[in-house]
Write a protein that holds these residues in place. Structure first.
Motif, mmCIF file in Angstrom:
data_model
loop_
_atom_site.group_PDB
_atom_site.id
_atom_site.type_symbol
_atom_site.label_atom_id
_atom_site.label_comp_id
_atom_site.label_asym_id
_atom_site.label_seq_id
_atom_site.Cartn_x
_atom_site.Cartn_y
_atom_site.Cartn_z
ATOM 1 N N GLY A 62 -12.980 -4.418 -4.171
ATOM 2 C CA GLY A 62 -12.166 -5.452 -3.549
ATOM 3 C C GLY A 62 -11.348 -4.973 -2.373
ATOM 4 O O GLY A 62 -10.258 -5.471 -2.131
ATOM 5 N N GLY A 63 -11.886 -3.962 -1.637
ATOM 6 C CA GLY A 63 -11.198 -3.462 -0.461
ATOM 7 C C GLY A 63 -10.111 -2.466 -0.758
ATOM 8 O O GLY A 63 -9.393 -2.048 0.141
ATOM 9 N N LYS A 64 -9.946 -2.051 -2.024
ATOM 10 C CA LYS A 64 -8.899 -1.094 -2.366
ATOM 11 C C LYS A 64 -9.296 0.313 -1.933
ATOM 12 O O LYS A 64 -10.448 0.711 -2.077
ATOM 13 N N LEU A 65 -8.331 1.056 -1.449
ATOM 14 C CA LEU A 65 -8.584 2.427 -1.028
ATOM 15 C C LEU A 65 -8.817 3.313 -2.251
ATOM 16 O O LEU A 65 -8.025 3.295 -3.193
ATOM 17 N N PRO A 66 -9.883 4.118 -2.259
ATOM 18 C CA PRO A 66 -10.122 5.021 -3.396
ATOM 19 C C PRO A 66 -9.109 6.153 -3.416
ATOM 20 O O PRO A 66 -8.470 6.461 -2.401
ATOM 21 N N PRO A 67 -8.946 6.799 -4.578
ATOM 22 C CA PRO A 67 -7.901 7.818 -4.713
ATOM 23 C C PRO A 67 -7.989 8.941 -3.691
ATOM 24 O O PRO A 67 -6.958 9.371 -3.159
ATOM 25 N N HIS A 68 -9.194 9.442 -3.411
ATOM 26 C CA HIS A 68 -9.277 10.587 -2.503
ATOM 27 C C HIS A 68 -8.839 10.210 -1.091
ATOM 28 O O HIS A 68 -8.189 10.997 -0.402
ATOM 29 N N VAL A 69 -9.150 8.993 -0.655
ATOM 30 C CA VAL A 69 -8.708 8.549 0.667
ATOM 31 C C VAL A 69 -7.185 8.400 0.688
ATOM 32 O O VAL A 69 -6.511 8.847 1.621
ATOM 33 N N THR A 70 -6.648 7.788 -0.347
ATOM 34 C CA THR A 70 -5.201 7.615 -0.427
ATOM 35 C C THR A 70 -4.488 8.962 -0.419
ATOM 36 O O THR A 70 -3.435 9.127 0.222
ATOM 37 N N ALA A 71 -5.057 9.935 -1.112
ATOM 38 C CA ALA A 71 -4.447 11.265 -1.152
ATOM 39 C C ALA A 71 -4.383 11.877 0.247
ATOM 40 O O ALA A 71 -3.336 12.406 0.658
ATOM 41 N N TYR A 72 -5.492 11.815 0.997
ATOM 42 C CA TYR A 72 -5.487 12.391 2.341
ATOM 43 C C TYR A 72 -4.613 11.591 3.298
ATOM 44 O O TYR A 72 -3.953 12.166 4.173
ATOM 45 N N LEU A 73 -4.561 10.260 3.128
ATOM 46 C CA LEU A 73 -3.667 9.468 3.968
ATOM 47 C C LEU A 73 -2.207 9.827 3.686
ATOM 48 O O LEU A 73 -1.390 9.903 4.615
ATOM 49 N N THR A 74 -1.877 10.074 2.418
ATOM 50 C CA THR A 74 -0.502 10.459 2.083
ATOM 51 C C THR A 74 -0.148 11.802 2.707
ATOM 52 O O THR A 74 0.969 11.989 3.213
ATOM 53 N N MET A 75 -1.087 12.750 2.669
ATOM 54 C CA MET A 75 -0.848 14.027 3.334
ATOM 55 C C MET A 75 -0.723 13.846 4.842
ATOM 56 O O MET A 75 0.106 14.490 5.495
ATOM 57 N N ALA A 76 -1.532 12.952 5.410
ATOM 58 C CA ALA A 76 -1.450 12.699 6.847
ATOM 59 C C ALA A 76 -0.101 12.091 7.223
ATOM 60 O O ALA A 76 0.436 12.358 8.306
ATOM 61 N N LEU A 77 0.479 11.291 6.323
ATOM 62 C CA LEU A 77 1.810 10.738 6.584
ATOM 63 C C LEU A 77 2.850 11.845 6.717
ATOM 64 O O LEU A 77 3.858 11.690 7.415
ATOM 65 N N CYS A 78 2.635 12.970 6.032
ATOM 66 C CA CYS A 78 3.532 14.120 6.159
ATOM 67 C C CYS A 78 3.234 14.915 7.428
ATOM 68 O O CYS A 78 4.149 15.422 8.077
ATOM 69 N N LEU A 79 1.965 15.006 7.775
ATOM 70 C CA LEU A 79 1.581 15.740 8.972
ATOM 71 C C LEU A 79 2.089 15.036 10.234
ATOM 72 O O LEU A 79 2.444 15.681 11.222
ATOM 73 N N PHE A 80 2.133 13.705 10.196
ATOM 74 C CA PHE A 80 2.628 12.903 11.331
ATOM 75 C C PHE A 80 3.837 12.101 10.856
ATOM 76 O O PHE A 80 3.840 10.875 10.828
ATOM 77 N N ALA A 81 4.907 12.817 10.488
ATOM 78 C CA ALA A 81 6.044 12.204 9.800
ATOM 79 C C ALA A 81 6.816 11.221 10.659
ATOM 80 O O ALA A 81 7.506 10.347 10.129
ATOM 81 N N GLN A 82 6.715 11.333 11.982
ATOM 82 C CA GLN A 82 7.521 10.470 12.846
ATOM 83 C C GLN A 82 6.811 9.169 13.200
ATOM 84 O O GLN A 82 7.367 8.334 13.909
ATOM 85 N N GLU A 83 5.597 8.974 12.710
ATOM 86 C CA GLU A 83 4.833 7.770 13.028
ATOM 87 C C GLU A 83 4.761 6.853 11.820
ATOM 88 O O GLU A 83 4.863 7.297 10.673
ATOM 89 N N SER A 84 4.541 5.563 12.062
ATOM 90 C CA SER A 84 4.460 4.601 10.973
ATOM 91 C C SER A 84 3.172 4.813 10.187
ATOM 92 O O SER A 84 2.210 5.427 10.670
ATOM 93 N N ALA A 85 3.149 4.288 8.980
ATOM 94 C CA ALA A 85 1.972 4.446 8.130
ATOM 95 C C ALA A 85 0.732 3.851 8.780
ATOM 96 O O ALA A 85 -0.361 4.435 8.736
ATOM 97 N N GLU A 86 0.882 2.696 9.406
ATOM 98 C CA GLU A 86 -0.271 2.059 10.037
ATOM 99 C C GLU A 86 -0.760 2.869 11.240
ATOM 100 O O GLU A 86 -1.972 3.013 11.461
ATOM 101 N N GLU A 87 0.170 3.424 12.019
ATOM 102 C CA GLU A 87 -0.219 4.272 13.146
ATOM 103 C C GLU A 87 -0.956 5.518 12.665
ATOM 104 O O GLU A 87 -1.950 5.936 13.269
ATOM 105 N N VAL A 88 -0.494 6.098 11.580
ATOM 106 C CA VAL A 88 -1.158 7.286 11.040
ATOM 107 C C VAL A 88 -2.562 6.930 10.580
ATOM 108 O O VAL A 88 -3.520 7.672 10.830
#
Length: 395
Positions: free
Chosen positions: A40-66
């Motif tokens: 149903g369009g939900k992000l799988p766990p492995h993608v969510t995990a890497y996106l969460t790490m990317a949010l830390c790598l690009f901490a000054q940008e919004s979640a959607e921008e990351v």
């Protein structure tokens, strides 16, 4: 990483995927009971995990921008399906809520390990890997949920502006990478949080620890692993001279403070006779004392070590290596300043996501530090001479 082609974002995610491989994330998700399928369009766990790490790598940008920045790069590493639509900020938050607080914690424990090679400069002393333990904290958003779980520093009359989450971590001195950690509320003491870390030391490590972490129970737990220890003594700790060694250091005895009277005197006498005491009651230790100049004259440093033989490790080498404890401070600074940004509050407004974000930061710091260490070792330079900020911008 030199073989990676493409822009900096591709290389950035390449470092994460190399240091935090997908199969480790999948294993962690399975252990934590988090479903793998994308429905149903939900992000799988492995993608969510890497996106969460990317949010830390690009901490000054919004979640959607990351997400817009990194989904193409994730596709290049087989983590993202190019047919999927990049998620919105709310979609990422919902996916992170489904991922929960445990998956990235479990991933860290599966991934984080020493990275210094035998040829890495500044990583070893007499064949023992130098590691250090230290604590630090993060400010988290001032929500009712975060305040209830993590608490504030100070008291009702003078408390911190934001709730705080406490981290106690073991870092490898050579690479400055975090290799073990505990995360908890502000009210948890560093000593209490350090207990499981001290019990998990490896026998070929030499642990450097500040006096704030000392207790007889903590020393007993750490020594019981077989690891070498170099611990700064608290000023109030009584250290009787049992035997003066040829290099000017001396043997002393640490005794369980609950032991009193004649039993205590008997343990001192046994240590003086060369007998090995019951480690549940006492430890024979070697004491290294030296002075460090400061503005007010000099400061006496007193180190406790279970390396008794000066021929094994000299007093000068122990005093010199204790200064490596500041590598843990450098590791803390890398995470809190270079990655997160000085004074920046974490993104997450609920306890589950706060803990998830903290473990993501620990994973990203580990990945970048591992890259620096590998590159510095190949160039035969001390990793201390490499810039974490430059590595972060290029990694």
């Amino acid at each position: 990483m030199g073989g990676l082609a493409g822009g900096p974002d591709l290389v950035s995610l390449g470092v994460l995927v190399a240091a935090v491989p997908r199969f480790k994330v999948d294993e962690a998700a399975a252990v934590c009971g988090v479903a793998e399928a994308r429905r149903g369009g939900k992000l799988p766990p492995h993608v969510t995990a890497y996106l969460t790490m990317a949010l830390c790598l690009f901490a000054q940008e919004s979640a959607e921008e990351v997400a817009q920045k990194v989904t193409g790069s994730l596709s290049a590493f087989g983590v993202w399906d190019a047919a999927w639509t990049p998620p919105t900020s709310s979609g990422i938050t919902q996916a992170r809520m489904r991922l929960g607080r445990e998956v990235l914690r479990e991933t860290f424990y599966r991934v984080a390990e020493p990275v210094a090679a035998p040829s890495t400069r500044g990583a070893w002393l007499s064949g023992r890997r130098l590691v250090a333990i230290d604590g630090f904290d993060f400010d988290v958003p001032d929500t009712a949920e975060n305040a209830a779980e993590f608490g504030y520093a100070g008291n009702d009359r003078s408390r911190s502006a934001f709730p705080k989450v406490r981290v106690v971590a073991v870092s490898e001195c050579g690479s400055q990478a975090f290799i073990d950690a505990e995360v908890g509320p502000w009210a948890a003491s560093e000593k209490a949080m350090a207990a499981p870390l001290l019990a998990a030391l490896s026998s070929d490590w030499l642990l450097l620890a500040d006096r704030g972490f000392y207790s007889f129970a903590a020393y007993t737990a750490a020594a019981g692993t077989g690891a070498a220890l170099c611990w700064r003594a608290p000023t109030q700790l009584g250290l009787p001279v049992v035997k003066v060694l040829p290099d000017g250091t001396y043997l002393s005895v640490l005794i369980d403070p609950s032991i009193r009277g004649q039993h205590r005197e008997r343990l001192r006498a046994e240590a003086a006779s060369g007998a090995k005491p019951d480690p549940a009651a006492a430890h024979v230790v070697r004491i290294v004392e030296y002075e460090v100049p400061d503005r007010d004259g000099s400061e006496l440093i007193c180190l406790i070590t279970n390396v008794h033989d000066p021929a094994d490790v000299s007093a000068a080498d122990l005093a010199g290596c204790y200064q490596q404890r500041w590598e843990s401070e450098a590791a803390n600074g890398q995470l809190k300043t270079s990655l997160r940004g000085s004074g920046r509050v974490l993104r997450s407004r609920s306890p589950d996501l706060v803990l998830q974000e903290v473990w993501a930061y620990l994973l990203v710091q580990y990945a970048i530090s591992a890259l620096i260490c590998q590159a510095a070792t190949s160039a035969d330079i001390d990793p201390d001479r490499s810039s974490f900020v430059k590595a972060q911008s290029r990694s």
